[in-house]
Design a protein around this motif. Structure first.
Motif, PDB file in Angstrom:
ATOM      1  N   LEU A  96      -8.146  -9.177  -1.581  1.00 58.57           N
ATOM      2  CA  LEU A  96      -6.786  -9.590  -1.168  1.00 58.57           C
ATOM      3  C   LEU A  96      -6.474  -9.691   0.102  1.00 58.57           C
ATOM      4  O   LEU A  96      -5.912 -10.399   0.797  1.00 58.57           O
ATOM      5  CB  LEU A  96      -5.730  -8.577  -1.818  1.00 58.57           C
ATOM      6  N   ALA A 118       0.611   1.184  -1.332  1.00 62.45           N
ATOM      7  CA  ALA A 118       0.436  -0.048  -1.582  1.00 62.45           C
ATOM      8  C   ALA A 118       1.590  -0.800  -2.627  1.00 62.45           C
ATOM      9  O   ALA A 118       2.222   0.142  -3.382  1.00 62.45           O
ATOM     10  CB  ALA A 118      -0.998  -0.660  -2.095  1.00 62.45           C
ATOM     11  N   PHE A 119       1.541  -1.908  -2.692  1.00 59.55           N
ATOM     12  CA  PHE A 119       2.328  -2.699  -3.767  1.00 59.55           C
ATOM     13  C   PHE A 119       1.435  -3.063  -4.966  1.00 59.55           C
ATOM     14  O   PHE A 119       0.643  -3.500  -4.618  1.00 59.55           O
ATOM     15  CB  PHE A 119       2.922  -4.052  -3.223  1.00 59.55           C
ATOM     16  N   ARG A 130       5.707 -15.091  -4.182  1.00 59.03           N
ATOM     17  CA  ARG A 130       6.202 -13.527  -4.247  1.00 59.03           C
ATOM     18  C   ARG A 130       7.611 -13.697  -4.897  1.00 59.03           C
ATOM     19  O   ARG A 130       8.164 -13.012  -5.873  1.00 59.03           O
ATOM     20  CB  ARG A 130       6.569 -13.000  -2.672  1.00 59.03           C
ATOM     21  N   LEU A 185      -6.337  -6.093  -7.613  1.00 59.89           N
ATOM     22  CA  LEU A 185      -6.285  -4.733  -6.725  1.00 59.89           C
ATOM     23  C   LEU A 185      -7.650  -4.193  -6.502  1.00 59.89           C
ATOM     24  O   LEU A 185      -8.099  -3.634  -5.492  1.00 59.89           O
ATOM     25  CB  LEU A 185      -5.476  -3.851  -7.176  1.00 59.89           C
ATOM     26  N   HIS A 200      -9.481  -3.714  -2.860  1.00 63.30           N
ATOM     27  CA  HIS A 200      -8.300  -3.371  -1.984  1.00 63.30           C
ATOM     28  C   HIS A 200      -7.735  -2.053  -2.021  1.00 63.30           C
ATOM     29  O   HIS A 200      -7.199  -1.421  -1.008  1.00 63.30           O
ATOM     30  CB  HIS A 200      -7.206  -4.137  -2.523  1.00 63.30           C
ATOM     31  N   MET A 250       8.722  -8.215   1.449  1.00 64.08           N
ATOM     32  CA  MET A 250       7.442  -8.592   2.196  1.00 64.08           C
ATOM     33  C   MET A 250       7.258  -9.960   2.234  1.00 64.08           C
ATOM     34  O   MET A 250       6.879 -10.485   3.303  1.00 64.08           O
ATOM     35  CB  MET A 250       6.203  -8.230   1.332  1.00 64.08           C
ATOM     36  N   LEU A 295      -1.744   1.382   3.767  1.00 62.59           N
ATOM     37  CA  LEU A 295      -2.523   0.540   2.772  1.00 62.59           C
ATOM     38  C   LEU A 295      -1.924  -0.536   2.407  1.00 62.59           C
ATOM     39  O   LEU A 295      -0.916  -0.481   1.591  1.00 62.59           O
ATOM     40  CB  LEU A 295      -3.316   1.534   1.709  1.00 62.59           C
ATOM     41  N   SER A 296      -2.373  -1.700   2.892  1.00 61.37           N
ATOM     42  CA  SER A 296      -1.984  -3.084   2.572  1.00 61.37           C
ATOM     43  C   SER A 296      -0.347  -3.086   2.701  1.00 61.37           C
ATOM     44  O   SER A 296       0.159  -3.249   3.747  1.00 61.37           O
ATOM     45  CB  SER A 296      -2.032  -3.438   1.003  1.00 61.37           C
ATOM     46  N   MET A 297       0.632  -3.034   1.777  1.00 60.26           N
ATOM     47  CA  MET A 297       1.926  -3.105   1.791  1.00 60.26           C
ATOM     48  C   MET A 297       2.454  -1.943   3.012  1.00 60.26           C
ATOM     49  O   MET A 297       3.107  -2.175   3.694  1.00 60.26           O
ATOM     50  CB  MET A 297       2.981  -2.929   0.626  1.00 60.26           C
ATOM     51  N   TYR A 333       1.963  -3.143   6.479  1.00 64.25           N
ATOM     52  CA  TYR A 333       3.098  -3.891   6.683  1.00 64.25           C
ATOM     53  C   TYR A 333       4.141  -2.954   7.496  1.00 64.25           C
ATOM     54  O   TYR A 333       4.630  -3.230   8.155  1.00 64.25           O
ATOM     55  CB  TYR A 333       3.627  -4.903   5.862  1.00 64.25           C
TER      56      TYR A 333
HETATM   57  C1  MLT Z   1      -0.447  -4.601  -1.730  1.00 66.78           C
HETATM   58  O1  MLT Z   1      -1.550  -4.000  -1.986  1.00 66.78           O
HETATM   59  O2  MLT Z   1       0.214  -3.927  -1.147  1.00 66.78           O
HETATM   60  C2  MLT Z   1      -0.297  -5.790  -1.779  1.00 66.78           C
HETATM   61  O3  MLT Z   1      -1.324  -6.717  -2.097  1.00 66.78           O
HETATM   62  C3  MLT Z   1       0.451  -6.493  -0.484  1.00 66.78           C
HETATM   63  C4  MLT Z   1       0.713  -7.881  -0.675  1.00 66.78           C
HETATM   64  O4  MLT Z   1       1.207  -8.258  -1.695  1.00 66.78           O
HETATM   65  O5  MLT Z   1       0.738  -8.693   0.315  1.00 66.78           O
END
Ligand code: MLT
Length: 264
Positions: A215, A26-27, A130, A153, A241, A188, A91-93, A96
């Protein structure tokens, strides 16, 4: 370990044996967030755990990059390791990034675990937040971000009952550079809507979400579930999260079960 991949020096861990599981963090953390999975699952899977571009001990290039570039990094890493097919766990990022990976190399994916993530792109407001964070990170480094992010988080139960985990997450964020945080936020912000991809993910999928995730709420997981052809969804109680760190045993049990299903 370090490898040259897609023009950068990438740090990763490669632990255990069994089917290859690529853990995408994750980020704004690093591969270190997967420690409980390395401890709990390396008897059952080969865990490939990179620090993504910009994080941990991996380079943070100064030129702009996208999630597609980060997916190309992952394909290059797998090529270096001679790994043909993987189970993705993002997980999360990292989720993506899993979508970007699937767009590039779907034939290399045997199954996918999407944890605390969502398929949609950003609203204009989220995009400008962002960019604001990217600029702040470039000006002030990761310190101020490390002070505020754990609140978002981690779930309420973790924040109330496990101050040591709050500190761990803070330290993980602080160890990253402002440039890396900025690069990932910009990547992102540009990511496409992955909703149209979901019906094409024709491998088994497991959607996991922490019940206290503020989140990417459980409703986001439900939305993905309805569009994925072969998926089920599990909600982990008393997790926010970072469900894998907050409730590692529950998270690992779900991954273990999914690995078993893939074998059958
Ligand atoms: C993450 O946990 O990776 C972030 O919440 C992703 C995001 O900023 O969308």
């Amino acid at each position: 370990m370090k490898a040259e991949a897609n023009g950068i020096t990438l740090h990763y861990r490669d632990e255990g044996s069994g089917p290859a599981l690529l853990l995408l963090h994750a980020f704004p953390l690093s591969g270190a967030m997967w420690r409980p999975q390395i401890e709990g699952l390396s008897g059952e899977a080969r865990l490939i755990v990179p620090d993504l571009r910009g994080f941990g001990e991996t380079e943070a290039p100064s030129d702009p990059y996208t999630l597609d570039d980060m997916a190309t990094d992952m394909v290059a890493l797998l090529n270096r390791l001679n790994v043909d097919q993987v189970i993705l766990c993002g997980l999360s990022m990292g989720g993506y990034l899993s979508f970007a990976f699937l767009r590039q190399a779907k034939d290399r994916v045997r199954g996918v675990i999407l944890a605390d993530t969502k398929a949609g792109d950003d609203t204009e407001e989220a995009r400008s937040n962002r960019i604001a964070m990217a600029e702040k990170a470039e000006r002030e480094g990761s310190g101020p971000i490390a002070e505020v992010m754990p609140e978002k988080l981690l779930g309420r139960t973790t924040r109330e009952e496990r101050p040591e985990l709050v500190d761990d997450v803070k330290a993980m964020i602080r160890a990253n550079s402002g440039a890396g945080i900025a690069g990932a936020q910009r990547a992102m912000a540009q990511r496409p809507d992955s909703t149209p991809l979901l019906p094409e993910i024709d491998v088994p999928a497991l959607v996991i979400v922490g019940k206290e995730d503020e989140l990417t709420r459980p409703a986001e997981a439900e939305k993905m579930l309805t569009a994925l052809p072969q998926a089920r969804c599990e909600v982990i109680p008393q997790a926010g999260h970072l469900a894998n760190m907050e409730q590692p045993e529950a998270f690992n049990a779900l991954v273990r079960e999914f690995l078993k299903e893939l074998k059958e």
